[in-house]
Write a protein that holds these residues in place. Structure first.
Motif, short mmCIF file in Angstrom:
data_model
loop_
_atom_site.label_atom_id
_atom_site.label_comp_id
_atom_site.label_asym_id
_atom_site.label_seq_id
_atom_site.Cartn_x
_atom_site.Cartn_y
_atom_site.Cartn_z
N ALA A 126 -9.64 -16.60 -23.25
CA ALA A 126 -9.14 -15.96 -24.47
C ALA A 126 -8.98 -14.45 -24.34
CB ALA A 126 -10.04 -16.31 -25.65
N GLU A 127 -9.91 -13.78 -23.71
CA GLU A 127 -9.85 -12.32 -23.62
C GLU A 127 -8.93 -11.84 -22.50
OE1 GLU A 127 -13.68 -10.50 -23.55
OE2 GLU A 127 -14.42 -11.76 -25.16
N ASP A 128 -8.49 -12.74 -21.66
CA ASP A 128 -7.71 -12.34 -20.48
C ASP A 128 -6.28 -12.87 -20.49
OD1 ASP A 128 -10.00 -11.09 -19.34
OD2 ASP A 128 -10.72 -13.08 -18.78
N LEU A 129 -5.82 -13.40 -21.59
CA LEU A 129 -4.49 -14.02 -21.61
C LEU A 129 -3.39 -13.05 -21.21
CD1 LEU A 129 -4.81 -16.29 -24.76
CD2 LEU A 129 -4.89 -16.96 -22.34
N GLY A 130 -3.55 -11.78 -21.54
CA GLY A 130 -2.54 -10.78 -21.16
C GLY A 130 -2.48 -10.52 -19.67
N GLN A 131 -3.52 -10.93 -18.94
CA GLN A 131 -3.57 -10.75 -17.48
C GLN A 131 -2.92 -11.92 -16.74
OE1 GLN A 131 -4.94 -8.03 -16.11
NE2 GLN A 131 -5.54 -7.22 -18.10
N LEU A 132 -2.65 -13.01 -17.46
CA LEU A 132 -2.21 -14.24 -16.80
C LEU A 132 -0.72 -14.49 -17.03
CD1 LEU A 132 -5.24 -16.48 -17.83
CD2 LEU A 132 -4.85 -15.32 -15.63
N ALA A 133 -0.04 -14.88 -15.96
CA ALA A 133 1.38 -15.23 -16.05
C ALA A 133 1.59 -16.74 -16.13
CB ALA A 133 2.13 -14.68 -14.85
N LEU A 193 -3.53 -18.53 -29.54
CA LEU A 193 -4.26 -17.34 -29.13
C LEU A 193 -3.32 -16.23 -28.66
CD1 LEU A 193 -7.27 -18.91 -27.19
CD2 LEU A 193 -7.38 -17.64 -29.35
N GLY A 194 -2.05 -16.56 -28.48
CA GLY A 194 -1.06 -15.56 -28.10
C GLY A 194 -0.60 -15.59 -26.67
N PHE A 195 -0.96 -16.64 -25.92
CA PHE A 195 -0.51 -16.70 -24.53
C PHE A 195 1.01 -16.83 -24.48
CE2 PHE A 195 0.45 -19.16 -20.61
CZ PHE A 195 0.15 -18.14 -19.72
N ALA A 196 1.66 -15.89 -23.79
CA ALA A 196 3.13 -15.86 -23.74
C ALA A 196 3.69 -16.22 -22.37
CB ALA A 196 3.63 -14.48 -24.15
N GLY A 197 2.84 -16.48 -21.40
CA GLY A 197 3.31 -16.82 -20.06
C GLY A 197 3.70 -18.29 -19.96
N GLU A 198 3.95 -18.72 -18.73
CA GLU A 198 4.32 -20.11 -18.50
C GLU A 198 3.12 -21.02 -18.71
OE1 GLU A 198 5.89 -21.00 -14.61
OE2 GLU A 198 5.77 -23.14 -14.95
#
Length: 154
Positions: free
Chosen positions: A65-72, A96-101
């Motif tokens: 959850a806290e690292d979603l912006g780090q993940l593609a 949670l806002g994950f925008a990657g694949e």
């Protein structure tokens, strides 16, 4: 097995490192499992290449959850047709806002593709050699739904 992204067969650029295996050079796109992510999170984030995590269907989504912006890329596994826990994981990640694949692997069947797409998956690894045709057929099966399509972050 073909990888579909947005319904089209594409090459998989990711290196999937198993367990505590050696990481490739920093510029290579790499996925690790949840245990490796937990153990090496800081080292992995320090890499310059794209990062992905593979979750088993019983791994807690909140781990990321806290690292979603780090993940593609996040890969969710369907071990069998009757196990739908990865649907819940996908929906939670998108909320949670994950925008990657968000990629589905395992026992991915044509009958599941429409529902997988509706909860936020946009990548699929299918055993079927005619995966593109199956994807198009699955998405054309229905055009009216009771539930809203778009999942937004809470």
């Amino acid at each position: 097995m073909p990888l579909l992204r947005q319904g089209r067969a594409v090459a998989d650029i990711w290196t999937h490192v198993e367990g505590e295996g050696e990481l490739p050079t920093d510029d290579v796109a790499v996925t690790v499992d949840a245990a490796r992510w937990s153990a090496d999170r800081d080292r992995l984030i320090a890499r310059s290449g794209p990062l992905g995590v593979r979750l088993a269907n019983n791994d807690p989504v909140d781990l990321l959850a806290e690292d979603l912006g780090q993940l593609a890329l996040i890969v969710l596994h369907f071990p069998k047709f009757s196990d739908g826990r990865a649907y819940s994981q996908a929906r939670r990640l998108r909320r949670l806002g994950f925008a990657g694949e968000l990629r589905a692997t395992g026992n991915v069947l044509q009958d599941q593709l429409l529902l997988m797409t509706r909860v936020g998956f946009d990548g699929f690894v299918m055993a079927a050699p005619d995966a593109e045709r199956r994807y198009e057929a699955a998405l054309a099966a229905y055009d009216h739904f009771y539930q809203p399509r778009r999942i937004v972050a809470a």
